[in-house]
Design a protein around this motif. Structure first.
Motif, PDB file in Angstrom:
ATOM      1  N   THR A 123       0.809  -1.217   0.000  1.00  0.00           N
ATOM      2  CA  THR A 123       0.000   0.000   0.000  1.00  0.00           C
ATOM      3  C   THR A 123       0.840   1.264   0.000  1.00  0.00           C
ATOM      4  OG1 THR A 123      -0.118  -0.060   2.418  1.00  0.00           O
ATOM      5  CG2 THR A 123      -1.875  -1.180   1.189  1.00  0.00           C
ATOM      6  N   ALA A 124       2.151   1.142   0.154  1.00  0.00           N
ATOM      7  CA  ALA A 124       3.046   2.300   0.166  1.00  0.00           C
ATOM      8  C   ALA A 124       4.266   1.978  -0.681  1.00  0.00           C
ATOM      9  CB  ALA A 124       3.471   2.661   1.592  1.00  0.00           C
ATOM     10  N   PRO A 125       4.903   2.990  -1.267  1.00  0.00           N
ATOM     11  CA  PRO A 125       6.077   2.737  -2.112  1.00  0.00           C
ATOM     12  C   PRO A 125       7.254   2.258  -1.274  1.00  0.00           C
ATOM     13  CG  PRO A 125       5.747   5.076  -1.806  1.00  0.00           C
ATOM     14  CD  PRO A 125       4.529   4.410  -1.232  1.00  0.00           C
ATOM     15  N   HIS A 126       8.181   1.580  -1.943  1.00  0.00           N
ATOM     16  CA  HIS A 126       9.378   1.103  -1.276  1.00  0.00           C
ATOM     17  C   HIS A 126      10.250   2.287  -0.862  1.00  0.00           C
ATOM     18  CE1 HIS A 126       8.714  -3.119  -2.114  1.00  0.00           C
ATOM     19  NE2 HIS A 126       8.454  -2.831  -3.381  1.00  0.00           N
ATOM     20  N   PRO A 127      10.989   2.164   0.243  1.00  0.00           N
ATOM     21  CA  PRO A 127      11.900   3.266   0.612  1.00  0.00           C
ATOM     22  C   PRO A 127      13.008   3.426  -0.416  1.00  0.00           C
ATOM     23  CG  PRO A 127      12.265   1.338   2.000  1.00  0.00           C
ATOM     24  CD  PRO A 127      11.016   1.068   1.217  1.00  0.00           C
ATOM     25  N   GLY A 128      13.495   4.630  -0.530  1.00  0.00           N
ATOM     26  CA  GLY A 128      14.535   4.920  -1.504  1.00  0.00           C
ATOM     27  C   GLY A 128      15.841   4.254  -1.162  1.00  0.00           C
ATOM     28  N   ARG A 129      16.665   4.024  -2.177  1.00  0.00           N
ATOM     29  CA  ARG A 129      17.957   3.390  -1.984  1.00  0.00           C
ATOM     30  C   ARG A 129      18.934   4.383  -1.363  1.00  0.00           C
ATOM     31  NH1 ARG A 129      20.619   0.515  -7.064  1.00  0.00           N
ATOM     32  NH2 ARG A 129      18.750  -0.771  -6.709  1.00  0.00           N
ATOM     33  N   ILE A 130      19.711   3.894  -0.385  1.00  0.00           N
ATOM     34  CA  ILE A 130      20.730   4.726   0.264  1.00  0.00           C
ATOM     35  C   ILE A 130      21.993   4.681  -0.570  1.00  0.00           C
ATOM     36  CG2 ILE A 130      22.087   5.074   2.351  1.00  0.00           C
ATOM     37  CD1 ILE A 130      19.883   3.776   3.934  1.00  0.00           C
ATOM     38  N   LEU A 131      22.451   5.824  -1.020  1.00  0.00           N
ATOM     39  CA  LEU A 131      23.648   5.929  -1.839  1.00  0.00           C
ATOM     40  C   LEU A 131      24.802   6.437  -0.988  1.00  0.00           C
ATOM     41  CD1 LEU A 131      22.127   7.527  -5.063  1.00  0.00           C
ATOM     42  CD2 LEU A 131      22.572   5.116  -4.599  1.00  0.00           C
ATOM     43  N   GLY A 132      25.953   5.775  -1.138  1.00  0.00           N
ATOM     44  CA  GLY A 132      27.130   6.210  -0.391  1.00  0.00           C
ATOM     45  C   GLY A 132      27.268   5.469   0.915  1.00  0.00           C
ATOM     46  N   CYS A 133      28.506   5.151   1.284  1.00  0.00           N
ATOM     47  CA  CYS A 133      28.772   4.389   2.501  1.00  0.00           C
ATOM     48  C   CYS A 133      28.631   5.251   3.739  1.00  0.00           C
ATOM     49  CB  CYS A 133      30.169   3.792   2.432  1.00  0.00           C
ATOM     50  SG  CYS A 133      30.658   2.824   3.859  1.00  0.00           S
ATOM     51  N   SER A 134      28.858   6.549   3.601  1.00  0.00           N
ATOM     52  CA  SER A 134      28.841   7.405   4.777  1.00  0.00           C
ATOM     53  C   SER A 134      27.460   7.509   5.398  1.00  0.00           C
ATOM     54  CB  SER A 134      29.341   8.808   4.407  1.00  0.00           C
ATOM     55  OG  SER A 134      28.511   9.380   3.407  1.00  0.00           O
ATOM     56  N   ASN A 135      26.405   7.282   4.610  1.00  0.00           N
ATOM     57  CA  ASN A 135      25.061   7.348   5.157  1.00  0.00           C
ATOM     58  C   ASN A 135      24.667   6.084   5.905  1.00  0.00           C
ATOM     59  OD1 ASN A 135      24.685   9.882   3.995  1.00  0.00           O
ATOM     60  ND2 ASN A 135      23.996   9.000   2.056  1.00  0.00           N
ATOM     61  N   VAL A 136      25.451   5.029   5.731  1.00  0.00           N
ATOM     62  CA  VAL A 136      25.123   3.752   6.350  1.00  0.00           C
ATOM     63  C   VAL A 136      25.793   3.607   7.707  1.00  0.00           C
ATOM     64  CG1 VAL A 136      25.155   1.247   6.007  1.00  0.00           C
ATOM     65  CG2 VAL A 136      24.893   2.772   4.048  1.00  0.00           C
ATOM     66  N   LEU A 137      26.922   4.285   7.899  1.00  0.00           N
ATOM     67  CA  LEU A 137      27.726   4.063   9.089  1.00  0.00           C
ATOM     68  C   LEU A 137      27.033   4.568  10.338  1.00  0.00           C
ATOM     69  CD1 LEU A 137      31.240   5.045   7.786  1.00  0.00           C
ATOM     70  CD2 LEU A 137      30.283   2.786   8.030  1.00  0.00           C
ATOM     71  N   ARG A 138      27.080   3.781  11.374  1.00  0.00           N
ATOM     72  CA  ARG A 138      26.638   4.206  12.697  1.00  0.00           C
ATOM     73  C   ARG A 138      27.814   4.238  13.670  1.00  0.00           C
ATOM     74  NH1 ARG A 138      20.882   0.985  13.621  1.00  0.00           N
ATOM     75  NH2 ARG A 138      19.717   2.054  11.989  1.00  0.00           N
TER      76      ARG A 138
END
Length: 337
Positions: free
Chosen positions: A15-30
């Protein structure tokens, strides 16, 4: 219903669109070990009277335990029907292994099993996920002693062993110098004087493959708990050769460190959300942090003294790194985003 419709899918699944793809490694790091500009502080320090040989986390993960002494390690062994921390030492003239149950070894009585005697000089020890004892010796044979009860042994995937039974695993042509156990993958990696690293299956107690052959004697080995990658070192003159291979034996990366590497440790953050790192304790007291992907140097952590770093241990969330030096100093380094 799927049989009646011949496997046809419904008209609308979401019922809702898929979340957008995360580009770049820096956005993934915690856990931001990869950024040289991230805040890094020493949150704890302690001095012990002897060299810190081993660091291990407590059962709750909130504190770290240090093991000092020559040729002594603290392992989780099967003891009276349950897993219990025991101090195992092998620096004895009769080549027997002495096991002291309990963390406070001063108030416990050491137990020397008649069967726990290695014909050649023991060099390293480790424990399996079932609480069995692994011992590498100067004759190149890896010995496995069944420490658990018969009921615990029957829960293994392949076969059961009577308590006290010793299984010999033969594969090295020279003395074993180091070993590492991966409880997540149930494998053990051993290295010998010729630089050969072999992998063993702890469920079947059998040989798996030769992981790598380095040009000098094996010094350190470490297995990643997330990907199963194997980091190995050998010393040549005053430098070390660091090699990382996959659990299938494929070479991932290799580099030369101008200073000898004394210890290795992998971070264990969730893959896909974090980028794990490989920490190496150097002989000059520096902790060098490598990328686990390509062994690129991310940062150097300089301590107050220049004593060799003999042990490394990441916390459960991989935000804190504990180091143990040859002069008995223990440091805790915390990284912040």
């Amino acid at each position: 219903q799927m049989v009646r419709t011949y496997g046809q899918t419904p008209t609308q699944l979401f019922t809702a669109p898929h979340p957008g793809r995360i580009l770049g490694c820096s956005n993934v790091l915690r856990v931001n070990w990869l950024s040289k500009n991230s805040n890094l502080e020493c949150v704890s320090r302690q001095m012990l009277p002897a060299a810190v040989i081993q660091l291990l986390l407590s059962s709750t993960g909130g504190e770290v335990q240090a093991v000092t002494g020559r040729q002594t390690v603290r392992l989780s062994l099967a003891w009276n029907g349950s897993l219990r921390l025991c101090d195992v030492s092998w620096h004895h003239c009769d080549h027997r292994l002495r096991i002291v149950p309990g963390v406070d070894s001063s108030s416990a009585v050491g137990l020397c099993f008649p069967a726990l005697r290695v014909p050649h000089v023991p060099t390293c020890c480790a424990a399996t996920v079932y609480g069995d004892l692994l011992v590498g010796a100067s004759d190149g044979i890896l010995r496995v002693w069944a420490m658990g009860s018969q009921h615990e042994q029957q829960q293994k995937q392949q076969f059961s062993l009577d308590p006290g039974t010793c299984i010999t695993l033969v594969g090295h042509s020279d003395g074993i110098t180091c070993l590492a156990v991966s409880l997540a993958y149930s494998v053990c990696v051993t290295g010998d004087q010729k630089g050969t690293f072999l992998m063993w299956d702890l469920n079947r107690l059998s040989f798996v493959r030769c992981v790598a052959s380095l040009p000098a004697a094996a010094a350190c080995v470490c297995v990643s708990s997330t990907l199963g990658d194997v980091a190995m070192t050998c010393n040549q003159a005053m430098q070390s050769r660091l090699t990382v291979a996959s659990i299938n034996g494929n070479l991932i990366a290799s580099c030369t460190c101008p200073v000898r590497i004394c210890s290795l440790a992998y971070s264990s953050s969730t893959e896909g959300v974090n980028c794990n790192v490989l920490a190496a304790g150097l002989q000059n007291g520096v902790i060098r942090v490598f990328s686990s992907w390509d062994l690129s140097v991310l940062r150097d952590i300089c301590q107050e003294d220049s004593h060799p770093v003999l042990s490394l241990q990441f916390s459960i969330d991989s935000r804190r790194l504990y180091t143990g030096n040859s002069n008995g100093a223990i440091f805790g380094w915390n990284v912040q985003n």
